[in-house]
Design a protein around this motif. Structure first.
Motif, PDB file in Angstrom:
ATOM      1  N   ASN A   1      41.314  85.874 128.889  1.00 22.90           N
ATOM      2  CA  ASN A   1      40.332  86.964 128.939  1.00 22.90           C
ATOM      3  C   ASN A   1      40.518  87.960 127.797  1.00 22.90           C
ATOM      4  OD1 ASN A   1      38.859  86.075 131.147  1.00 22.90           O
ATOM      5  ND2 ASN A   1      40.156  87.122 132.635  1.00 22.90           N
ATOM      6  N   THR A   2      41.762  88.072 127.320  1.00 23.28           N
ATOM      7  CA  THR A   2      42.012  88.962 126.180  1.00 23.28           C
ATOM      8  C   THR A   2      41.245  88.485 124.958  1.00 23.28           C
ATOM      9  OG1 THR A   2      44.218  89.578 126.979  1.00 23.28           O
ATOM     10  CG2 THR A   2      43.785  89.865 124.621  1.00 23.28           C
ATOM     11  N   VAL A   3      41.288  87.178 124.714  1.00 24.34           N
ATOM     12  CA  VAL A   3      40.582  86.612 123.559  1.00 24.34           C
ATOM     13  C   VAL A   3      39.082  86.594 123.820  1.00 24.34           C
ATOM     14  CG1 VAL A   3      40.533  84.709 121.921  1.00 24.34           C
ATOM     15  CG2 VAL A   3      42.599  85.132 123.239  1.00 24.34           C
ATOM     16  N   ARG A   4      38.709  86.295 125.053  1.00 26.55           N
ATOM     17  CA  ARG A   4      37.292  86.193 125.403  1.00 26.55           C
ATOM     18  C   ARG A   4      36.550  87.493 125.076  1.00 26.55           C
ATOM     19  NH1 ARG A   4      34.183  87.685 129.685  1.00 26.55           N
ATOM     20  NH2 ARG A   4      32.375  86.364 130.157  1.00 26.55           N
ATOM     21  N   ASN A   5      37.225  88.620 125.264  1.00 26.19           N
ATOM     22  CA  ASN A   5      36.578  89.915 125.020  1.00 26.19           C
ATOM     23  C   ASN A   5      36.076  90.062 123.585  1.00 26.19           C
ATOM     24  OD1 ASN A   5      36.832  90.907 127.629  1.00 26.19           O
ATOM     25  ND2 ASN A   5      38.864  91.762 127.239  1.00 26.19           N
ATOM     26  N   TYR A   6      36.710  89.331 122.654  1.00 23.39           N
ATOM     27  CA  TYR A   6      36.281  89.407 121.256  1.00 23.39           C
ATOM     28  C   TYR A   6      35.020  88.578 120.999  1.00 23.39           C
ATOM     29  CZ  TYR A   6      40.686  91.658 119.930  1.00 23.39           C
ATOM     30  OH  TYR A   6      41.733  92.534 119.798  1.00 23.39           O
ATOM     31  N   PHE A   7      34.683  87.702 121.959  1.00 20.28           N
ATOM     32  CA  PHE A   7      33.555  86.794 121.759  1.00 20.28           C
ATOM     33  C   PHE A   7      32.362  87.134 122.647  1.00 20.28           C
ATOM     34  CE2 PHE A   7      37.132  84.485 120.091  1.00 20.28           C
ATOM     35  CZ  PHE A   7      36.621  83.824 118.982  1.00 20.28           C
TER      36      PHE A   7
ATOM     37  N   HIS B   1      48.094  91.515 114.680  1.00 19.27           N
ATOM     38  CA  HIS B   1      46.947  91.024 113.917  1.00 19.27           C
ATOM     39  C   HIS B   1      46.166  89.934 114.650  1.00 19.27           C
ATOM     40  CE1 HIS B   1      47.128  93.394 110.309  1.00 19.27           C
ATOM     41  NE2 HIS B   1      48.424  93.171 110.178  1.00 19.27           N
ATOM     42  N   LEU B   2      46.168  90.009 115.971  1.00 16.29           N
ATOM     43  CA  LEU B   2      45.270  89.111 116.705  1.00 16.29           C
ATOM     44  C   LEU B   2      43.820  89.360 116.289  1.00 16.29           C
ATOM     45  CD1 LEU B   2      44.645  87.000 118.897  1.00 16.29           C
ATOM     46  CD2 LEU B   2      44.656  88.854 120.593  1.00 16.29           C
ATOM     47  N   PRO B   3      43.375  90.624 116.172  1.00 15.38           N
ATOM     48  CA  PRO B   3      41.993  90.864 115.733  1.00 15.38           C
ATOM     49  C   PRO B   3      41.706  90.245 114.363  1.00 15.38           C
ATOM     50  CG  PRO B   3      42.931  92.866 116.644  1.00 15.38           C
ATOM     51  CD  PRO B   3      44.061  91.894 116.512  1.00 15.38           C
ATOM     52  N   THR B   4      42.707  90.246 113.467  1.00 16.11           N
ATOM     53  CA  THR B   4      42.527  89.663 112.140  1.00 16.11           C
ATOM     54  C   THR B   4      42.259  88.165 112.235  1.00 16.11           C
ATOM     55  OG1 THR B   4      44.025  91.307 111.188  1.00 16.11           O
ATOM     56  CG2 THR B   4      43.607  89.336 109.872  1.00 16.11           C
ATOM     57  N   PHE B   5      43.015  87.520 113.093  1.00 17.57           N
ATOM     58  CA  PHE B   5      42.841  86.081 113.282  1.00 17.57           C
ATOM     59  C   PHE B   5      41.474  85.780 113.909  1.00 17.57           C
ATOM     60  CE2 PHE B   5      43.700  82.176 115.869  1.00 17.57           C
ATOM     61  CZ  PHE B   5      43.838  81.311 114.791  1.00 17.57           C
ATOM     62  N   ILE B   6      41.089  86.592 114.879  1.00 13.04           N
ATOM     63  CA  ILE B   6      39.779  86.417 115.526  1.00 13.04           C
ATOM     64  C   ILE B   6      38.659  86.605 114.504  1.00 13.04           C
ATOM     65  CG2 ILE B   6      38.198  87.258 117.297  1.00 13.04           C
ATOM     66  CD1 ILE B   6      40.654  85.829 118.408  1.00 13.04           C
TER      67      ILE B   6
ATOM     68  N   GLY C   1      32.825  93.851 125.594  1.00 10.84           N
ATOM     69  CA  GLY C   1      33.449  93.253 124.432  1.00 10.84           C
ATOM     70  C   GLY C   1      34.408  94.186 123.712  1.00 10.84           C
ATOM     71  N   VAL C   2      35.126  93.587 122.735  1.00  8.06           N
ATOM     72  CA  VAL C   2      36.060  94.356 121.922  1.00  8.06           C
ATOM     73  C   VAL C   2      35.642  94.206 120.467  1.00  8.06           C
ATOM     74  CG1 VAL C   2      38.449  94.552 121.150  1.00  8.06           C
ATOM     75  CG2 VAL C   2      37.952  94.034 123.554  1.00  8.06           C
ATOM     76  N   LYS C   3      35.432  95.296 119.810  1.00  8.38           N
ATOM     77  CA  LYS C   3      35.032  95.283 118.404  1.00  8.38           C
ATOM     78  C   LYS C   3      36.279  95.227 117.527  1.00  8.38           C
ATOM     79  CE  LYS C   3      32.158  97.784 115.080  1.00  8.38           C
ATOM     80  NZ  LYS C   3      31.310  98.969 114.863  1.00  8.38           N
ATOM     81  N   ILE C   4      36.222  94.402 116.476  1.00 11.17           N
ATOM     82  CA  ILE C   4      37.363  94.272 115.569  1.00 11.17           C
ATOM     83  C   ILE C   4      37.369  95.477 114.618  1.00 11.17           C
ATOM     84  CG2 ILE C   4      38.408  92.886 113.730  1.00 11.17           C
ATOM     85  CD1 ILE C   4      37.121  90.448 115.028  1.00 11.17           C
TER      86      ILE C   4
END
Length: 250
Positions: free
Chosen positions: A215-221, A166-171, A232-235
């Motif tokens: 960089n893993t987290v950065r992709n969400y931003f 649930h990293l995407p959930t937190f993001i 980017g990465v879409k939630i």
């Protein structure tokens, strides 16, 4: 065969390089050191490097020669000439000229000093320089130790763990917080950059028991261009489990 350290002007050359030594008749044998120093007296400090390099390249072009030998020769003739001027009668009519020459030659030695990769300069000068370098490094270490102590205040022994994929959930929650408005209409969080958010997550949280690469987290931003689906990465919708809503409708 006599070694020539400096490039001489050719006799009757009416368009010589300004760094060539000598006059319209060329360069008299045995006087090249004098002419090299005569040029130095009239040079601006910003030209020292060009002047030195010009004659160094000439010297090395003679084959089987080293920059060390050239540097050693130049250092010796400059320092010897300073000693010569210092030994002159201080009441001489040329005293002011001697003082001016000493000053200019001293500036040239200051230029040469950082080029000494072989510790050719006098030991007392080398020791003084090393002492200054050590003192500077100690000061830098003290500054770094202070900074490190300040940073350690923000270190944590146990990081909160984001679980169950649930990293995407937190993001998603962070991104919602970024867009929250206060009752006065101002943003709750204001930042001109995305980096504080993804760096915070990477530094202070773990994901399924492991550190989170920045960089893993950065992709969400990453700000996605609608035309570029690769950035980017879409939630995923199924990971958007929570919705932050104001307690009092705005």
């Amino acid at each position: 065969m006599t070694v020539t350290y400096f490039k001489a002007r050719k006799a009757f050359d009416f368009n010589p390089n300004p760094f060539d030594l000598g006059n319209i008749l060329g360069l008299k044998m045995g006087y090249e050191d004098n002419h090299f120093l005569l040029k130095v007296y009239d040079l601006e400090e910003k030209i020292f490097q060009d002047y030195y390099q010009y004659h160094l390249e000439h010297y090395l072009s003679g084959g089987n020669r080293s920059e060390k030998d050239f540097f050693s020769h130049v250092w010796r003739i400059v320092s010897d000439r300073i000693d010569y001027f210092k030994g002159q009668d201080p009441f001489s009519s040329k005293h002011s000229l001697h003082i001016s020459n000493i000053k200019k030659l001293g500036e040239f030695l200051d230029f040469l000093a950082p080029l000494d990769k072989w510790n050719i300069r006098p030991n007392d000068m080398l020791v003084k320089e090393k002492d200054q370098e050590i003192s500077k490094l100690r000061s830098e270490v003290e500054v770094l130790q202070t900074k490190l102590a300040d940073l350690e205040k923000y270190e944590v022994s146990v990081k909160p763990m984001i679980q169950d994929d649930h990293l995407p959930t937190f993001i998603d929650l962070l991104q919602q917080m970024k867009n929250l408005n206060l009752p006065n209409g101002r943003k709750l969080l204001v930042s001109d950059h995305e980096s504080p958010y993804y760096k915070m997550v990477s530094k202070y949280f773990v994901y399924n028991g492991k550190d989170i690469p920045v960089n893993t987290v950065r992709n969400y931003f990453v700000q996605k261009d609608p035309k570029d689906s690769m950035k980017g990465v879409k939630i995923p919708k199924e990971k958007k489990l929570f919705e932050i809503i104001p307690k009092i409708p705005l």
